[in-house]
Design a protein around this motif. Structure first.
Motif, PDB file in Angstrom:
ATOM      1  N   THR A 125       0.829  -1.206   0.000  1.00  0.00           N
ATOM      2  CA  THR A 125       0.000   0.000   0.000  1.00  0.00           C
ATOM      3  C   THR A 125       0.862   1.253   0.000  1.00  0.00           C
ATOM      4  OG1 THR A 125      -1.725  -1.182   1.212  1.00  0.00           O
ATOM      5  CG2 THR A 125      -1.829   1.224   1.224  1.00  0.00           C
ATOM      6  N   ARG A 128       2.234   1.869  -3.469  1.00  0.00           N
ATOM      7  CA  ARG A 128       1.236   2.469  -4.355  1.00  0.00           C
ATOM      8  C   ARG A 128       1.056   3.953  -4.058  1.00  0.00           C
ATOM      9  NH1 ARG A 128      -3.681   4.522  -2.778  1.00  0.00           N
ATOM     10  NH2 ARG A 128      -4.146   2.618  -1.599  1.00  0.00           N
ATOM     11  N   ARG A 129       1.008   4.306  -2.786  1.00  0.00           N
ATOM     12  CA  ARG A 129       0.847   5.718  -2.410  1.00  0.00           C
ATOM     13  C   ARG A 129       2.041   6.558  -2.863  1.00  0.00           C
ATOM     14  NH1 ARG A 129      -3.379   6.736   0.862  1.00  0.00           N
ATOM     15  NH2 ARG A 129      -4.294   5.043   2.124  1.00  0.00           N
ATOM     16  N   HIS A 175      -2.658  -8.905  -2.509  1.00  0.00           N
ATOM     17  CA  HIS A 175      -2.747  -7.515  -2.071  1.00  0.00           C
ATOM     18  C   HIS A 175      -1.867  -6.625  -2.949  1.00  0.00           C
ATOM     19  CE1 HIS A 175      -3.597  -4.218   0.613  1.00  0.00           C
ATOM     20  NE2 HIS A 175      -2.299  -3.978   0.766  1.00  0.00           N
ATOM     21  N   GLU A 179      -2.923  -3.404  -5.385  1.00  0.00           N
ATOM     22  CA  GLU A 179      -2.258  -2.099  -5.325  1.00  0.00           C
ATOM     23  C   GLU A 179      -1.486  -1.779  -6.607  1.00  0.00           C
ATOM     24  OE1 GLU A 179      -3.099  -0.218  -3.161  1.00  0.00           O
ATOM     25  OE2 GLU A 179      -3.274  -1.113  -1.175  1.00  0.00           O
TER      26      GLU A 179
END
Length: 350
Positions: A125, A128-129, A175, A179
């Motif tokens: 995550t 991705r951010r 996951h 992402e």
């Protein structure tokens, strides 16, 4: 073809409690001053990145990325080598690998594995951010102690080991897929993924999961006496991350690939600073460029002779000198001419 990005540097081996290696600003300025254009960030160093915040807050990630960019640098990848290792640990290594986990989890292997899985997912995550497309990690190992077995391995053991390894990684891989980030396993002795055959076993065990990819580091192949050039021919489509690290293999009448339990400086196979070992980086950079591998060339320092400071200084120039600006032209374009279908037929005598 695609021009490799770089030079970049993996910060993990340079972390220290003394400036400039004890703050993100200090390490960014240090790297930028040496000529690096990117940094690979180890996520277990909380002063470099707070992984919990990065997984939760876009504002935090924007600020982190902005700080790095302010030094003329980009983040190449996040690394969870230590946490990835803890996804799969054979009990024989429990005590030693506890050092990679929070103290509250020491002596609790099941809880440690659960923590490792959730931590690596947080890195997906965070990646991705931060706008990253690849992530660097280790696979961990359930089978490494059987690599040269005695007594012989029971039938079915290897298949069961890779099935279990895949089961632990599937929630993580799914996951990462959500992402939009690739998982790049560093193919490394000590890991269940340590060569081409083991990578293929894992890939098959995951149902050819599209996020299963490779962090290519030729230094580990020299120590195994594996053809690191042909490896690129076999697996270039999976190479999404690249560590530029040199090594050498000098066997004697007393020691070879297994190293005789010697310290690094006394082994036949040992890591060296860039240009001091035996690796043919000109061919490696040519192959990766020819195949269009979209990677950062990230220097990793682990030399048993040269200081990290000198290795880092020399490494930036070494990588820059090896990066090939991919051509968009063919050398004989000047002799070309417009050809229509009839002319083609005439050339063939049709």
């Amino acid at each position: 073809m695609k021009t490799i990005k770089g030079p970049a540097v993996f910060l993990a081996q340079f972390v220290d409690n003394q400036p400039p290696f004890n703050t993100l600003d200090g390490m960014c300025k240090w790297a930028s001053d040496l000529g690096y254009k990117g940094i690979q960030i180890p996520t277990w160093e909380s002063f470099l990145i707070d992984l919990d915040k990065a997984a939760e807050s876009q504002d935090y990630c924007d600020e982190l990325k902005g700080k790095v960019n302010s030094y003329g640098l980009e983040i190449t990848e996040l690394s969870t080598h230590l946490q990835g290792q803890l996804v799969a640990v054979h009990p024989a290594y429990d005590i030693m690998f506890d050092n990679f986990a929070p103290e509250a989890l020491h002596g609790k292997p099941k809880e440690r594995t659960k923590w490792a899985i959730e931590t690596v997912k947080k890195a997906a995550t965070a990646s991705r951010r931060l706008g990253l497309k690849a992530h660097a990690t280790f696979s961990g190992s359930l089978l490494w102690h059987t690599a040269h077995p005695w007594p012989q391995r029971p039938a079915g053991l290897v298949e069961m080991g890779f099935e279990e390894l895949a089961n632990r990684w599937m929630p993580i891989l799914n996951h990462f897929d959500e992402e939009g980030v690739d998982v790049c396993y560093e193919i490394h002795p000590g890991e269940d993924l340590h060569d081409g055959d083991t990578f293929e076993r894992f890939l098959e065990a995951t149902g050819n999961h599209k996020r299963v990819n490779i962090l290519y580091d030729p230094s580990h192949f020299v120590l195994q006496q594996l053809d690191y050039i042909t490896y690129i021919d076999h697996y270039h489509e999976f190479i999404k991350s690249f560590h530029v690290k040199d090594s050498e293999f000098n066997p004697t009448g007393k020691k070879g690939a297994f190293g005789g339990y010697n310290d690094w400086g006394d082994r036949a196979g040992r890591y060296r600073s860039l240009g001091d070992g035996q690796i043919d980086f000109k061919t490696i950079f040519s192959k990766l460029t020819q195949y269009g591998c979209d990677v950062w060339a990230v220097m990793e320092w682990e030399c048993c002779i040269k200081s990290p400071e000198q290795g880092a200084r020399e490494g930036a120039k070494f990588i820059q000198d090896h990066i090939i600006e991919a051509t968009t032209k063919t050398f004989d374009d000047f002799a070309g001419a417009d050809i229509d279908e009839q002319k083609l037929k005439n050339i063939l005598g049709l």
